[in-house]
Design a protein around this motif. Structure first.
Motif, PDB file in Angstrom:
ATOM      1  N   PRO A   1       0.812  -1.223   0.000  1.00 58.90           N
ATOM      2  CA  PRO A   1       0.000   0.000   0.000  1.00 58.90           C
ATOM      3  C   PRO A   1       0.844   1.272   0.000  1.00 58.90           C
ATOM      4  N   ARG A   2       1.973   1.232   0.675  1.00 57.28           N
ATOM      5  CA  ARG A   2       2.836   2.412   0.725  1.00 57.28           C
ATOM      6  C   ARG A   2       3.428   2.719  -0.658  1.00 57.28           C
ATOM      7  N   ARG A   3       3.847   1.677  -1.359  1.00 51.62           N
ATOM      8  CA  ARG A   3       4.421   1.882  -2.685  1.00 51.62           C
ATOM      9  C   ARG A   3       3.350   2.330  -3.675  1.00 51.62           C
ATOM     10  N   ARG A   4       2.151   1.743  -3.558  1.00 53.74           N
ATOM     11  CA  ARG A   4       1.049   2.155  -4.428  1.00 53.74           C
ATOM     12  C   ARG A   4       0.708   3.620  -4.204  1.00 53.74           C
ATOM     13  N   ARG A   5       0.680   4.055  -2.945  1.00 52.57           N
ATOM     14  CA  ARG A   5       0.403   5.461  -2.634  1.00 52.57           C
ATOM     15  C   ARG A   5       1.486   6.359  -3.221  1.00 52.57           C
ATOM     16  N   ALA A   6       2.743   5.932  -3.149  1.00 57.05           N
ATOM     17  CA  ALA A   6       3.842   6.722  -3.715  1.00 57.05           C
ATOM     18  C   ALA A   6       3.667   6.878  -5.226  1.00 57.05           C
ATOM     19  N   TRP A   7       3.258   5.804  -5.906  1.00 56.07           N
ATOM     20  CA  TRP A   7       3.016   5.891  -7.346  1.00 56.07           C
ATOM     21  C   TRP A   7       1.867   6.852  -7.645  1.00 56.07           C
ATOM     22  N   GLU A   8       0.810   6.767  -6.880  1.00 58.98           N
ATOM     23  CA  GLU A   8      -0.334   7.659  -7.093  1.00 58.98           C
ATOM     24  C   GLU A   8       0.060   9.113  -6.909  1.00 58.98           C
ATOM     25  N   ILE A   9       0.798   9.392  -5.860  1.00 63.34           N
ATOM     26  CA  ILE A   9       1.248  10.766  -5.610  1.00 63.34           C
ATOM     27  C   ILE A   9       2.184  11.223  -6.726  1.00 63.34           C
ATOM     28  N   GLY A  10       3.052  10.333  -7.177  1.00 66.08           N
ATOM     29  CA  GLY A  10       3.977  10.673  -8.257  1.00 66.08           C
ATOM     30  C   GLY A  10       3.264  10.986  -9.553  1.00 66.08           C
ATOM     31  N   ILE A  11       2.257  10.211  -9.880  1.00 67.57           N
ATOM     32  CA  ILE A  11       1.504  10.442 -11.120  1.00 67.57           C
ATOM     33  C   ILE A  11       0.739  11.765 -11.044  1.00 67.57           C
ATOM     34  N   VAL A  12       0.103  12.019  -9.916  1.00 65.40           N
ATOM     35  CA  VAL A  12      -0.630  13.284  -9.744  1.00 65.40           C
ATOM     36  C   VAL A  12       0.340  14.465  -9.815  1.00 65.40           C
ATOM     37  N   ALA A  13       1.488  14.342  -9.149  1.00 67.37           N
ATOM     38  CA  ALA A  13       2.486  15.421  -9.178  1.00 67.37           C
ATOM     39  C   ALA A  13       2.983  15.661 -10.605  1.00 67.37           C
ATOM     40  N   PHE A  14       3.191  14.585 -11.356  1.00 71.03           N
ATOM     41  CA  PHE A  14       3.642  14.723 -12.746  1.00 71.03           C
ATOM     42  C   PHE A  14       2.637  15.531 -13.561  1.00 71.03           C
ATOM     43  N   PHE A  15       1.350  15.205 -13.441  1.00 70.61           N
ATOM     44  CA  PHE A  15       0.341  15.929 -14.220  1.00 70.61           C
ATOM     45  C   PHE A  15       0.181  17.368 -13.750  1.00 70.61           C
ATOM     46  N   VAL A  16       0.326  17.612 -12.462  1.00 75.49           N
ATOM     47  CA  VAL A  16       0.260  18.991 -11.959  1.00 75.49           C
ATOM     48  C   VAL A  16       1.418  19.807 -12.525  1.00 75.49           C
ATOM     49  N   VAL A  17       2.615  19.235 -12.501  1.00 72.56           N
ATOM     50  CA  VAL A  17       3.784  19.937 -13.050  1.00 72.56           C
ATOM     51  C   VAL A  17       3.617  20.153 -14.556  1.00 72.56           C
TER      52      VAL A  17
END
Length: 52
Positions: free
Chosen positions: A9-25
């Protein structure tokens, strides 16, 4: 079977945050390039055309 079954779950959350951050940037960079084009490039080319 879930696509993320092998992820913790921790790694999945990190991927989700990374994908959202990528699209925001990415959206921020598009917005900045549009702002720059309108406020810097357009006046530059308008002045350049007036000189001819």
């Amino acid at each position: 079977m879930s696509r993320y079954a092998g992820m913790s779950p921790r790694r999945r959350r990190a991927w989700e945050i990374g994908i959202v951050a990528f699209f925001v940037v990415m959206c921020g960079m598009i917005a900045w390039s549009q702002w720059y084009a309108i406020h810097h490039n357009v006046p530059y080319y308008e002045r350049k055309l007036e000189r001819k």
